[in-house]
Design a protein around this motif. Structure first.
Motif, PDB file in Angstrom:
ATOM      1  N   ILE A   1      -4.853 -30.481  27.320  1.00 29.38           N
ATOM      2  CA  ILE A   1      -3.736 -30.828  26.443  1.00 29.38           C
ATOM      3  C   ILE A   1      -4.263 -30.984  25.022  1.00 29.38           C
ATOM      4  O   ILE A   1      -5.242 -31.690  24.776  1.00 29.38           O
ATOM      5  CB  ILE A   1      -3.054 -32.133  26.902  1.00 29.38           C
ATOM      6  CG1 ILE A   1      -2.519 -31.979  28.334  1.00 29.38           C
ATOM      7  CG2 ILE A   1      -1.928 -32.513  25.950  1.00 29.38           C
ATOM      8  CD1 ILE A   1      -1.981 -33.268  28.927  1.00 29.38           C
ATOM      9  N   TYR A   2      -3.614 -30.304  24.091  1.00 31.98           N
ATOM     10  CA  TYR A   2      -3.931 -30.450  22.674  1.00 31.98           C
ATOM     11  C   TYR A   2      -2.817 -31.239  21.998  1.00 31.98           C
ATOM     12  O   TYR A   2      -1.654 -31.177  22.402  1.00 31.98           O
ATOM     13  CB  TYR A   2      -4.058 -29.088  21.993  1.00 31.98           C
ATOM     14  CG  TYR A   2      -5.190 -28.236  22.499  1.00 31.98           C
ATOM     15  CD1 TYR A   2      -6.513 -28.530  22.183  1.00 31.98           C
ATOM     16  CD2 TYR A   2      -4.938 -27.121  23.301  1.00 31.98           C
ATOM     17  CE1 TYR A   2      -7.547 -27.743  22.643  1.00 31.98           C
ATOM     18  CE2 TYR A   2      -5.968 -26.327  23.767  1.00 31.98           C
ATOM     19  CZ  TYR A   2      -7.278 -26.648  23.431  1.00 31.98           C
ATOM     20  OH  TYR A   2      -8.304 -25.872  23.897  1.00 31.98           O
ATOM     21  N   LYS A   3      -3.190 -31.962  20.954  1.00 31.79           N
ATOM     22  CA  LYS A   3      -2.208 -32.678  20.153  1.00 31.79           C
ATOM     23  C   LYS A   3      -2.012 -31.939  18.835  1.00 31.79           C
ATOM     24  O   LYS A   3      -2.968 -31.479  18.224  1.00 31.79           O
ATOM     25  CB  LYS A   3      -2.670 -34.113  19.886  1.00 31.79           C
ATOM     26  CG  LYS A   3      -2.702 -34.986  21.122  1.00 31.79           C
ATOM     27  CD  LYS A   3      -3.123 -36.403  20.783  1.00 31.79           C
ATOM     28  CE  LYS A   3      -3.137 -37.290  22.032  1.00 31.79           C
ATOM     29  NZ  LYS A   3      -3.555 -38.679  21.719  1.00 31.79           N
ATOM     30  N   THR A   4      -0.767 -31.819  18.418  1.00 28.74           N
ATOM     31  CA  THR A   4      -0.471 -31.170  17.146  1.00 28.74           C
ATOM     32  C   THR A   4       0.598 -31.969  16.421  1.00 28.74           C
ATOM     33  O   THR A   4       1.358 -32.724  17.041  1.00 28.74           O
ATOM     34  CB  THR A   4       0.016 -29.718  17.367  1.00 28.74           C
ATOM     35  OG1 THR A   4       0.214 -29.089  16.116  1.00 28.74           O
ATOM     36  CG2 THR A   4       1.305 -29.681  18.164  1.00 28.74           C
ATOM     37  N   ARG A   5       0.635 -31.840  15.102  1.00 33.51           N
ATOM     38  CA  ARG A   5       1.615 -32.548  14.280  1.00 33.51           C
ATOM     39  C   ARG A   5       2.724 -31.579  13.877  1.00 33.51           C
ATOM     40  O   ARG A   5       2.463 -30.490  13.377  1.00 33.51           O
ATOM     41  CB  ARG A   5       0.947 -33.117  13.032  1.00 33.51           C
ATOM     42  CG  ARG A   5      -0.199 -34.077  13.334  1.00 33.51           C
ATOM     43  CD  ARG A   5       0.281 -35.448  13.724  1.00 33.51           C
ATOM     44  NE  ARG A   5       0.761 -36.199  12.571  1.00 33.51           N
ATOM     45  CZ  ARG A   5       1.369 -37.374  12.655  1.00 33.51           C
ATOM     46  NH1 ARG A   5       1.591 -37.918  13.850  1.00 33.51           N
ATOM     47  NH2 ARG A   5       1.759 -38.006  11.566  1.00 33.51           N
ATOM     48  N   ARG A   6       3.971 -31.993  14.101  1.00 30.80           N
ATOM     49  CA  ARG A   6       5.119 -31.136  13.788  1.00 30.80           C
ATOM     50  C   ARG A   6       6.173 -31.925  13.029  1.00 30.80           C
ATOM     51  O   ARG A   6       6.283 -33.133  13.170  1.00 30.80           O
ATOM     52  CB  ARG A   6       5.769 -30.597  15.061  1.00 30.80           C
ATOM     53  CG  ARG A   6       4.902 -29.768  15.947  1.00 30.80           C
ATOM     54  CD  ARG A   6       5.722 -29.204  17.077  1.00 30.80           C
ATOM     55  NE  ARG A   6       6.574 -28.118  16.648  1.00 30.80           N
ATOM     56  CZ  ARG A   6       7.656 -27.707  17.321  1.00 30.80           C
ATOM     57  NH1 ARG A   6       8.016 -28.320  18.414  1.00 30.80           N
ATOM     58  NH2 ARG A   6       8.363 -26.693  16.883  1.00 30.80           N
ATOM     59  N   GLY A   7       6.952 -31.181  12.245  1.00 28.16           N
ATOM     60  CA  GLY A   7       8.093 -31.792  11.572  1.00 28.16           C
ATOM     61  C   GLY A   7       7.831 -32.098  10.112  1.00 28.16           C
ATOM     62  O   GLY A   7       6.695 -32.238   9.671  1.00 28.16           O
ATOM     63  N   TRP A   8       8.930 -32.202   9.358  1.00 27.97           N
ATOM     64  CA  TRP A   8       8.876 -32.542   7.948  1.00 27.97           C
ATOM     65  C   TRP A   8      10.173 -33.243   7.578  1.00 27.97           C
ATOM     66  O   TRP A   8      11.236 -32.887   8.091  1.00 27.97           O
ATOM     67  CB  TRP A   8       8.708 -31.259   7.110  1.00 27.97           C
ATOM     68  CG  TRP A   8       8.455 -31.523   5.653  1.00 27.97           C
ATOM     69  CD1 TRP A   8       7.265 -31.700   5.037  1.00 27.97           C
ATOM     70  CD2 TRP A   8       9.462 -31.646   4.646  1.00 27.97           C
ATOM     71  NE1 TRP A   8       7.447 -31.939   3.707  1.00 27.97           N
ATOM     72  CE2 TRP A   8       8.803 -31.902   3.433  1.00 27.97           C
ATOM     73  CE3 TRP A   8      10.863 -31.575   4.642  1.00 27.97           C
ATOM     74  CZ2 TRP A   8       9.479 -32.104   2.233  1.00 27.97           C
ATOM     75  CZ3 TRP A   8      11.547 -31.767   3.456  1.00 27.97           C
ATOM     76  CH2 TRP A   8      10.856 -32.017   2.274  1.00 27.97           C
ATOM     77  N   PRO A   9      10.135 -34.281   6.771  1.00 28.34           N
ATOM     78  CA  PRO A   9       8.996 -34.810   5.998  1.00 28.34           C
ATOM     79  C   PRO A   9       8.128 -35.802   6.766  1.00 28.34           C
ATOM     80  O   PRO A   9       7.084 -36.196   6.297  1.00 28.34           O
ATOM     81  CB  PRO A   9       9.693 -35.482   4.825  1.00 28.34           C
ATOM     82  CG  PRO A   9      10.983 -35.970   5.410  1.00 28.34           C
ATOM     83  CD  PRO A   9      11.410 -34.927   6.403  1.00 28.34           C
TER      84      PRO A   9
ATOM     85  N   PRO B   1       6.068 -35.984   9.962  1.00 29.13           N
ATOM     86  CA  PRO B   1       5.554 -35.246  11.131  1.00 29.13           C
ATOM     87  C   PRO B   1       5.369 -36.152  12.338  1.00 29.13           C
ATOM     88  O   PRO B   1       5.040 -37.339  12.202  1.00 29.13           O
ATOM     89  CB  PRO B   1       4.214 -34.696  10.632  1.00 29.13           C
ATOM     90  CG  PRO B   1       3.808 -35.617   9.536  1.00 29.13           C
ATOM     91  CD  PRO B   1       5.070 -36.096   8.892  1.00 29.13           C
ATOM     92  N   ARG B   2       5.588 -35.594  13.490  1.00 27.97           N
ATOM     93  CA  ARG B   2       5.398 -36.315  14.750  1.00 27.97           C
ATOM     94  C   ARG B   2       4.352 -35.603  15.599  1.00 27.97           C
ATOM     95  O   ARG B   2       4.183 -34.387  15.483  1.00 27.97           O
ATOM     96  CB  ARG B   2       6.717 -36.407  15.516  1.00 27.97           C
ATOM     97  CG  ARG B   2       7.766 -37.264  14.834  1.00 27.97           C
ATOM     98  CD  ARG B   2       9.045 -37.304  15.639  1.00 27.97           C
ATOM     99  NE  ARG B   2       9.672 -35.980  15.737  1.00 27.97           N
ATOM    100  CZ  ARG B   2      10.738 -35.709  16.469  1.00 27.97           C
ATOM    101  NH1 ARG B   2      11.324 -36.663  17.177  1.00 27.97           N
ATOM    102  NH2 ARG B   2      11.244 -34.489  16.502  1.00 27.97           N
ATOM    103  N   THR B   3       3.705 -36.365  16.446  1.00 28.29           N
ATOM    104  CA  THR B   3       2.691 -35.791  17.331  1.00 28.29           C
ATOM    105  C   THR B   3       3.367 -35.138  18.530  1.00 28.29           C
ATOM    106  O   THR B   3       4.204 -35.752  19.190  1.00 28.29           O
ATOM    107  CB  THR B   3       1.711 -36.872  17.816  1.00 28.29           C
ATOM    108  OG1 THR B   3       1.047 -37.444  16.692  1.00 28.29           O
ATOM    109  CG2 THR B   3       0.667 -36.279  18.758  1.00 28.29           C
ATOM    110  N   ALA B   4       2.994 -33.894  18.779  1.00 30.45           N
ATOM    111  CA  ALA B   4       3.521 -33.157  19.933  1.00 30.45           C
ATOM    112  C   ALA B   4       2.351 -32.723  20.813  1.00 30.45           C
ATOM    113  O   ALA B   4       1.228 -32.542  20.329  1.00 30.45           O
ATOM    114  CB  ALA B   4       4.316 -31.943  19.481  1.00 30.45           C
ATOM    115  N   LEU B   5       2.601 -32.587  22.092  1.00 31.31           N
ATOM    116  CA  LEU B   5       1.569 -32.202  23.052  1.00 31.31           C
ATOM    117  C   LEU B   5       1.733 -30.735  23.446  1.00 31.31           C
ATOM    118  O   LEU B   5       2.845 -30.276  23.702  1.00 31.31           O
ATOM    119  CB  LEU B   5       1.642 -33.081  24.305  1.00 31.31           C
ATOM    120  CG  LEU B   5       1.474 -34.583  24.089  1.00 31.31           C
ATOM    121  CD1 LEU B   5       1.561 -35.306  25.429  1.00 31.31           C
ATOM    122  CD2 LEU B   5       0.153 -34.905  23.405  1.00 31.31           C
ATOM    123  N   VAL B   6       0.614 -30.030  23.486  1.00 27.51           N
ATOM    124  CA  VAL B   6       0.598 -28.639  23.932  1.00 27.51           C
ATOM    125  C   VAL B   6      -0.215 -28.567  25.222  1.00 27.51           C
ATOM    126  O   VAL B   6      -1.425 -28.834  25.216  1.00 27.51           O
ATOM    127  CB  VAL B   6      -0.023 -27.707  22.875  1.00 27.51           C
ATOM    128  CG1 VAL B   6      -0.061 -26.273  23.390  1.00 27.51           C
ATOM    129  CG2 VAL B   6       0.753 -27.784  21.573  1.00 27.51           C
TER     130      VAL B   6
END
Length: 322
Positions: free
Chosen positions: A14-22, A24-29
């Motif tokens: 599982i990788y963590k990535t940041r999404r969203g603006w303004p 950003p929230r942490t999302a899991l891949v």
């Protein structure tokens, strides 16, 4: 059944990535979502799928170049994921990797004799003047002359650099080689030469391969069995002849339909939804493939199909098979 050299069970990453603006929230891949397969001594196992399905991540996690988030990897009875540094060092002599881009995996400031000699020295196989003849022998085995010893990576063509990458993987006398798209960046004629070289090495050295590719034609030529992945999951596996003659999963049929087929009578006729695979950050519920599948129903949209045995040596994850 012959003994198993490599056993991968329920592997997860599982990788963590940041999404969203303004904000950003942490999302899991979920790059790997319960991947399982076996590799036997001297066997070439193909791992196929589109970009982003997790093929390369399988190799990196199985070799512990990246740490897993779950599951197990067993090599010749040894626990790879739980191995100490010294145990892992010994295991890596027997498990090596050939990378897709040899130019980026070779140090441009190192002569070839130094690049290939480094693992030989580090693992105590030879030192000093004894290293050079060993490297020369490796180069000869992959079809390069002794004059290559004192040259630098930029002086070689793409195919020659890939031969150097293969020689480096062979330097420690491994039992298993992960080949990550080893011919995808090469011209078709050079691809054929590299594949013939790998096949010769597999037979003569009794090497096992995990051959990662998006090209079904290459896998059909080189591999005996194949694992098909889609968005981090295995959707089908089995012997290469059976997979190509009678693909069970709709995604495998899509891959086959997308692969050039010189005989239109043998081409797979099937209508699929247009578009790219869904984002791994937000995969569909149920079966990940259902938005592109022509036979998907309500069950496919809500219930994940489990990988199950369909016939001896064949597994599939589809509600509509059988």
């Amino acid at each position: 059944m012959s003994e198993t050299l490599l056993s991968v069970r329920d592997l997860r990453k599982i990788y963590k990535t940041r999404r969203g603006w303004p904000i950003p929230r942490t999302a899991l891949v979920r790059a790997l979502d319960g991947v399982s397969f076996d590799v036997r001594p001297g066997e070439a196992l193909g791992v196929v799928g589109e970009s982003g399905c997790g093929k390369s991540t399988v190799a990196r996690v199985a070799l512990r170049l990246q740490e897993a988030d779950g599951g197990s990897v067993t090599f010749a009875g040894a626990d790879v994921l739980g191995a100490s540094k010294s145990e892992l060092r010994a295991l890596r002599r027997r498990m090596q990797m050939v990378f897709q881009d040899p130019a980026s995996s070779l140090d441009g400031r190192q002569r070839i004799v130094d690049a290939l000699g480094e693992p030989i020295r580090v693992h105590g196989i030879a030192h000093g003047a004894a290293v050079r003849p060993l490297v020369a022998r490796l180069l000869d085995e992959v079809g390069l002359p002794k004059s290559a010893l004192d040259r630098y990576p930029h002086e070689f063509s793409g195919g020659q650099r890939q031969r150097i990458g293969i020689a480096r993987a062979l330097a420690l006398g491994p039992d298993l080689v992960f080949a990550d798209e080893p011919v995808s960046a090469l011209d078709v004629s050079v691809q054929a030469q590299i594949l013939k070289l790998l096949e010769t090495l597999r037979r003569e050295r009794h090497l096992a391969f995990v051959f990662i590719s998006h090209d079904l034609g290459v896998v059909r030529y080189f591999c005996q069995r194949v694992v098909v992945m889609y968005l981090g999951r295995v959707v089908e596996s089995g012997p290469v002849p059976e997979i190509f003659v009678d693909p069970l999963h709709p995604y495998t049929r899509l891959l086959k339909a997308s692969s050039p087929e010189p005989d239109p009578v043998k081409a797979v006729a099937m209508t699929f939804q247009e578009g790219e695979p869904p984002s791994p950050v937000d995969p569909p519920k149920g079966c990940h493939f259902h938005p592109r599948c022509p036979i998907a129903d309500a069950r496919c949209r809500t219930e994940r199909p489990e990988l199950r045995d369909f016939a001896p040596g064949r597994t599939v994850a589809c509600h509509h098979v059988g």
